[in-house]
Design a protein around this motif. Sequence first.
Motif, PDB file in Angstrom:
ATOM      1  N   THR A   6       0.830  -1.206   0.000  1.00 44.83           N
ATOM      2  CA  THR A   6       0.000   0.000   0.000  1.00 44.83           C
ATOM      3  C   THR A   6       0.865   1.258   0.000  1.00 44.83           C
ATOM      4  O   THR A   6       0.518   2.249  -0.630  1.00 44.83           O
ATOM      5  CB  THR A   6      -0.965   0.045   1.198  1.00 44.83           C
ATOM      6  OG1 THR A   6      -0.224  -0.061   2.408  1.00 44.83           O
ATOM      7  CG2 THR A   6      -1.992  -1.067   1.126  1.00 44.83           C
ATOM      8  N   THR A  10       0.661   3.894  -3.081  1.00 44.69           N
ATOM      9  CA  THR A  10       0.318   5.285  -2.786  1.00 44.69           C
ATOM     10  C   THR A  10       1.426   6.228  -3.233  1.00 44.69           C
ATOM     11  O   THR A  10       1.176   7.255  -3.864  1.00 44.69           O
ATOM     12  CB  THR A  10       0.034   5.467  -1.280  1.00 44.69           C
ATOM     13  OG1 THR A  10      -1.058   4.612  -0.913  1.00 44.69           O
ATOM     14  CG2 THR A  10      -0.308   6.912  -0.950  1.00 44.69           C
ATOM     15  N   ARG A  13       1.545   6.531  -7.041  1.00 44.02           N
ATOM     16  CA  ARG A  13       0.378   7.262  -7.531  1.00 44.02           C
ATOM     17  C   ARG A  13       0.571   8.775  -7.341  1.00 44.02           C
ATOM     18  O   ARG A  13       0.350   9.562  -8.254  1.00 44.02           O
ATOM     19  CB  ARG A  13      -0.880   6.799  -6.797  1.00 44.02           C
ATOM     20  CG  ARG A  13      -2.151   7.485  -7.247  1.00 44.02           C
ATOM     21  CD  ARG A  13      -3.359   7.031  -6.453  1.00 44.02           C
ATOM     22  NE  ARG A  13      -3.579   5.599  -6.596  1.00 44.02           N
ATOM     23  CZ  ARG A  13      -3.728   4.760  -5.573  1.00 44.02           C
ATOM     24  NH1 ARG A  13      -3.680   5.188  -4.326  1.00 44.02           N
ATOM     25  NH2 ARG A  13      -3.938   3.482  -5.780  1.00 44.02           N
ATOM     26  N   VAL A  39       4.969   9.443   2.569  1.00 39.62           N
ATOM     27  CA  VAL A  39       3.856   8.493   2.589  1.00 39.62           C
ATOM     28  C   VAL A  39       4.002   7.612   3.822  1.00 39.62           C
ATOM     29  O   VAL A  39       5.085   7.083   4.086  1.00 39.62           O
ATOM     30  CB  VAL A  39       3.837   7.638   1.302  1.00 39.62           C
ATOM     31  CG1 VAL A  39       2.708   6.619   1.355  1.00 39.62           C
ATOM     32  CG2 VAL A  39       3.701   8.534   0.079  1.00 39.62           C
ATOM     33  N   THR A  64      -1.782   6.025   3.766  1.00 37.87           N
ATOM     34  CA  THR A  64      -2.069   4.937   2.835  1.00 37.87           C
ATOM     35  C   THR A  64      -3.514   4.450   2.935  1.00 37.87           C
ATOM     36  O   THR A  64      -3.983   3.747   2.050  1.00 37.87           O
ATOM     37  CB  THR A  64      -1.137   3.742   3.088  1.00 37.87           C
ATOM     38  OG1 THR A  64      -1.284   3.320   4.451  1.00 37.87           O
ATOM     39  CG2 THR A  64       0.302   4.104   2.792  1.00 37.87           C
ATOM     40  N   ASN A  65      -4.202   4.815   4.015  1.00 35.73           N
ATOM     41  CA  ASN A  65      -5.608   4.437   4.190  1.00 35.73           C
ATOM     42  C   ASN A  65      -6.287   5.445   5.124  1.00 35.73           C
ATOM     43  O   ASN A  65      -5.649   6.385   5.589  1.00 35.73           O
ATOM     44  CB  ASN A  65      -5.739   3.004   4.723  1.00 35.73           C
ATOM     45  CG  ASN A  65      -5.015   2.801   6.044  1.00 35.73           C
ATOM     46  OD1 ASN A  65      -4.874   3.721   6.849  1.00 35.73           O
ATOM     47  ND2 ASN A  65      -4.539   1.590   6.271  1.00 35.73           N
ATOM     48  N   ASN A  86      -4.727   8.823   0.166  1.00 29.56           N
ATOM     49  CA  ASN A  86      -3.918   7.919  -0.675  1.00 29.56           C
ATOM     50  C   ASN A  86      -4.048   8.188  -2.173  1.00 29.56           C
ATOM     51  O   ASN A  86      -3.328   7.603  -2.969  1.00 29.56           O
ATOM     52  CB  ASN A  86      -4.226   6.454  -0.363  1.00 29.56           C
ATOM     53  CG  ASN A  86      -5.640   6.072  -0.724  1.00 29.56           C
ATOM     54  OD1 ASN A  86      -6.475   6.915  -1.026  1.00 29.56           O
ATOM     55  ND2 ASN A  86      -5.918   4.788  -0.673  1.00 29.56           N
ATOM     56  N   GLN A  87      -4.927   9.111  -2.553  1.00 30.49           N
ATOM     57  CA  GLN A  87      -5.062   9.497  -3.956  1.00 30.49           C
ATOM     58  C   GLN A  87      -4.307  10.794  -4.264  1.00 30.49           C
ATOM     59  O   GLN A  87      -4.271  11.238  -5.405  1.00 30.49           O
ATOM     60  CB  GLN A  87      -6.547   9.691  -4.310  1.00 30.49           C
ATOM     61  CG  GLN A  87      -7.402   8.461  -4.101  1.00 30.49           C
ATOM     62  CD  GLN A  87      -7.026   7.340  -5.049  1.00 30.49           C
ATOM     63  OE1 GLN A  87      -6.841   7.564  -6.240  1.00 30.49           O
ATOM     64  NE2 GLN A  87      -6.893   6.137  -4.513  1.00 30.49           N
TER      65      GLN A  87
END
Length: 98
Positions: A6, A10, A13, A39, A64-65, A86-87
């Motif tokens: 994750t 992340t 991205r 991150v 990450t979440n 995370n986006q």
Amino acid sequence: MPESRTHKTTANRIACRFGVEYNKGQGVDIKSRRATVEVETPDTVPDALRQLRGHRGPVYIAGTNREAVKRAIEATQGTTVGVMDNQGNIVKRSTRKP
């Protein structure tokens, strides 16, 4: 400690969104002209403030979440550090000047 999937997803991205490469080594994960991003998973959020210390310009912790984002918001209360999901969407804006 090995990198979680994750975290890697992340970081890649958000780096793509900023048009830069994800730094897999030592130091911050993402460094662009617009912002510096670290991150973090829920367990590693406290480490992020130390990692971001000394960087100029806008700095962010990207969770990450949802749990990581929640912990990052709590950890950054009263600081100039911002928070992303995370986006790469800004949840709390960094108040550091570019």
